[in-house]
Structures are given as C-alpha cells and as structure tokens.
Write an enzyme that holds these catalytic residues in place. Structure first.
Site, mmCIF file in Angstrom:
data_model
loop_
_atom_site.group_PDB
_atom_site.id
_atom_site.type_symbol
_atom_site.label_atom_id
_atom_site.label_comp_id
_atom_site.label_asym_id
_atom_site.label_seq_id
_atom_site.Cartn_x
_atom_site.Cartn_y
_atom_site.Cartn_z
ATOM 1 N N ARG A 109 0.840 -1.201 0.000
ATOM 2 C CA ARG A 109 0.000 0.000 0.000
ATOM 3 C C ARG A 109 0.871 1.245 0.000
ATOM 4 N NH1 ARG A 109 -4.870 0.129 4.227
ATOM 5 N NH2 ARG A 109 -3.173 0.718 5.600
ATOM 6 N N THR A 113 -1.797 7.265 0.037
ATOM 7 C CA THR A 113 -3.127 7.046 -0.547
ATOM 8 C C THR A 113 -3.796 5.759 -0.089
ATOM 9 O OG1 THR A 113 -2.240 5.823 -2.421
ATOM 10 C CG2 THR A 113 -2.361 8.224 -2.650
ATOM 11 N N ASP A 205 0.413 -2.958 12.010
ATOM 12 C CA ASP A 205 0.914 -3.356 10.688
ATOM 13 C C ASP A 205 1.422 -4.793 10.770
ATOM 14 O OD1 ASP A 205 2.833 -3.817 8.485
ATOM 15 O OD2 ASP A 205 2.333 -1.737 7.974
ATOM 16 N N ASP A 208 5.036 -5.508 9.437
ATOM 17 C CA ASP A 208 6.075 -5.002 10.329
ATOM 18 C C ASP A 208 6.197 -5.864 11.584
ATOM 19 O OD1 ASP A 208 6.744 -2.962 8.630
ATOM 20 O OD2 ASP A 208 5.620 -1.413 9.696
HETATM 21 O O1 LIG Z 1 -7.164 -3.747 2.370
HETATM 22 P P1 LIG Z 1 -6.023 -2.811 2.150
HETATM 23 O O2 LIG Z 1 -6.356 -1.396 2.528
HETATM 24 O O3 LIG Z 1 -5.454 -2.901 0.777
HETATM 25 O O4 LIG Z 1 -4.900 -3.200 3.198
HETATM 26 C C1 LIG Z 1 -4.498 -4.520 3.411
HETATM 27 C C2 LIG Z 1 -3.100 -4.776 2.927
HETATM 28 O O5 LIG Z 1 -2.163 -4.048 3.749
HETATM 29 C C3 LIG Z 1 -1.158 -4.944 4.220
HETATM 30 O O6 LIG Z 1 -0.080 -5.021 3.352
HETATM 31 P P2 LIG Z 1 0.985 -3.804 3.224
HETATM 32 O O7 LIG Z 1 0.619 -2.922 2.085
HETATM 33 O O8 LIG Z 1 1.182 -3.182 4.553
HETATM 34 O O9 LIG Z 1 2.297 -4.566 2.774
HETATM 35 P P3 LIG Z 1 3.270 -5.487 3.660
HETATM 36 O O10 LIG Z 1 2.537 -6.764 3.897
HETATM 37 O O11 LIG Z 1 4.452 -5.637 2.816
HETATM 38 O O12 LIG Z 1 3.565 -4.766 4.947
HETATM 39 C C4 LIG Z 1 -1.908 -6.245 4.312
HETATM 40 O O13 LIG Z 1 -1.077 -7.354 4.404
HETATM 41 C C5 LIG Z 1 -2.771 -6.238 3.078
HETATM 42 O O14 LIG Z 1 -2.133 -6.751 1.927
HETATM 43 O O1 LIG Z 2 -4.480 -2.289 9.907
HETATM 44 C C1 LIG Z 2 -3.828 -2.605 8.907
HETATM 45 C C2 LIG Z 2 -4.189 -2.186 7.612
HETATM 46 C C3 LIG Z 2 -3.441 -2.582 6.557
HETATM 47 N N1 LIG Z 2 -2.335 -3.356 6.775
HETATM 48 C C4 LIG Z 2 -1.975 -3.757 8.005
HETATM 49 O O2 LIG Z 2 -0.981 -4.468 8.169
HETATM 50 N N2 LIG Z 2 -2.732 -3.369 9.058
HETATM 51 MG MG LIG Z 3 2.517 -3.559 5.904
#
Ligand SMILES: O=P(O)(O)OC[C@H]1O[C@H](OP(=O)(O)OP(=O)(O)O)[C@H](O)[C@@H]1O
Ligand SMILES: O=c1cc[nH]c(=O)[nH]1
Ligand SMILES: [Mg+2]
Length: 214
Positions: A109, A113, A205, A208
C-alpha cells in the site's frame, strides 16, 4: 455490517481457538517471535475451516482389513500469499496442505493514498485447474484483495477462497459485493479504519510485526 446482515459469502471463524490466537496477535506487547507463531497457528485454524467447502472425490483404499471408500480433496490446491504479511500464514497452510503449489502476489500500500502498488506477480499459468486459497492477515480498505482477485481471475482462477485474521467492515463490504463468487473467511470483523486506513482496533501493521521492521 451488524450481525444478521453479513454477506452470504463471508464466514467469521470466531471459535475459542481463533479468539485465543487473535488475543495474542492484537496485544501490542506481543513480540515478533510470538506474533509469528500465533499467526502460523491461526492459519492452521483458518485453513481447516476453509477446506470444509472444497470439493472432494471418492477413492478406494485397502485398510489392513478390507477395501473401503475414502474421500480426498478433488483437485490441486494453490496457496497465494499476498506479500509480505501473507507469508506469515504460508507455513501453517503448507503444514496442512503440503502438496500445494504456491503462487505469489506482491503488493504494497502507498502510505499516503493506501492504494495498492503491484511489484511482483508469480502465479501458475494453469491456475484455473486449482482450488485457490488467498492468504493475507489484513483486509482493510479491500484495495489489495480486490487487485489480487482481479489478477487471479485474469489468469483464469475460478474456485477462490480468501483467509484473513482481521477484516474491517468497509473492506469486507467492498470485496463481498465485487466478488460474490469468492468466499471470504476472517477470524475477526472489526468496525472500521482510522485516518491512515489502519484497521481499528486491529493489530497494527501485520508485515512489520511479523518481520520486525517497526
Ligand atoms: O485492504 P487494504 O487497505 O489494501 O490493506 C491490506 C493490505 O495491507 C497490508 O499489506 P501492506 O501494504 O502493509 O504490505 P506489507 O505486507 O508488505 O507490509 C496487508 O497485508 C494487506 O495486503
Ligand atoms: O491495519 C492494517 C491495515 C493494513 N495493513 C496492516 O498491516 N494493518
Ligand atoms: Mg505492511
């Protein structure tokens, strides 16, 4: 989405075992090793539940006593973790489905945005032959899952279920409406999102916390 108005293609897996794993995941004092373990164990629970709707076929085997009919899952399974956080569910899913093929969907993400940015896709070309389980702990706005499902369908996937630890109502409303042919399993349904599109109460997150990049 109050109880009673849940979409037909949404299953909330909220028995004591998944609640217990969620308690660990939500607690901000849970460190990375324990968080990773709880996520793996929750994946076991979610996969056990999601496989209940997989088609099966009857085959014959010999027990030590007689020949008898048994059932097996009819079709290869493809697990699709959404990078990174979905990797936290992969090991648990493979423990129950060791012969599964694994495809990858790389999305991150945009921090401003909250829109998903695609950076890696590696899916079997014949994914239409598979029963597909998408793994992603978090379903927030639904943008990442919507992009994943669109890509999977472009590749030809037809049987798809999605497994999540925590889902927010707005995201669930979006994906269940856009994809009535997909079944969504979540251990928790949280009411909303904050101004950064993080799930509240959520667990922070997930990527993380799984990989220590706080
Ligand atoms: O429903 P959404 O609003 O799209 O959010 C959900 C997404 O956010 C997180 O990934 P992130 O973008 O944080 O990537 P990461 O797993 O690499 O931390 C999570 O694992 C989903 O893929
Ligand atoms: O709460 C949230 C939303 C998006 N991605 C995450 O890891 N946590
Ligand atoms: Mg993430």
């Amino acid at each position: 989405m109050p109880e009673g108005t849940l979409a037909e293609n949404l299953r909330v897996v909220d028995g004591p075992l998944s609640r217990n794993k969620l308690a660990t995941l939500r607690d901000e004092t849970t460190g990375t090793p324990e968080f990773r373990r709880a996520m793996r164990e929750l994946a076991l629970v979610m996969v056990a539940e999601a496989t209940r709707s997989m088609p099966t076929r009857t085959v014959r085997v010999r027990t030590p006593l007689v020949e008898t009919e048994v059932e097996e899952i009819s079709g290869p399974v493809c697990l699709v973790p959404v990078l990174r956080a979905g990797l936290g569910m992969l090991d648990g899913a493979l423990a129950l489905l060791p012969e599964a093929t694994v495809g990858f969907m790389g999305l991150q993400r945009d921090e401003e945005t909250a829109e998903p940015v695609e950076y890696y896709v590696n899916l079997p070309q014949n994914i239409g032959d598979y029963l597909v389980l998408v793994l992603d702990p978090m379903l927030a706005t639904g943008g990442s899952l919507s992009a994943t499902l669109t890509k999977l369908k472009e590749y030809g996937a037809t049987w798809i279920s999605c497994l999540h630890a925590v889902s927010a109502v707005p995201g669930v409303e979006r994906v269940t409406r856009e994809h009535p042919d997909v079944t969504f399993y979540t251990a928790a349904l949280d009411p909303g999102l904050d101004e950064r599109s993080f799930i509240v109460p959520g667990l922070g997150d997930a990527g993380d916390r799984l990989y220590g990049t706080l």
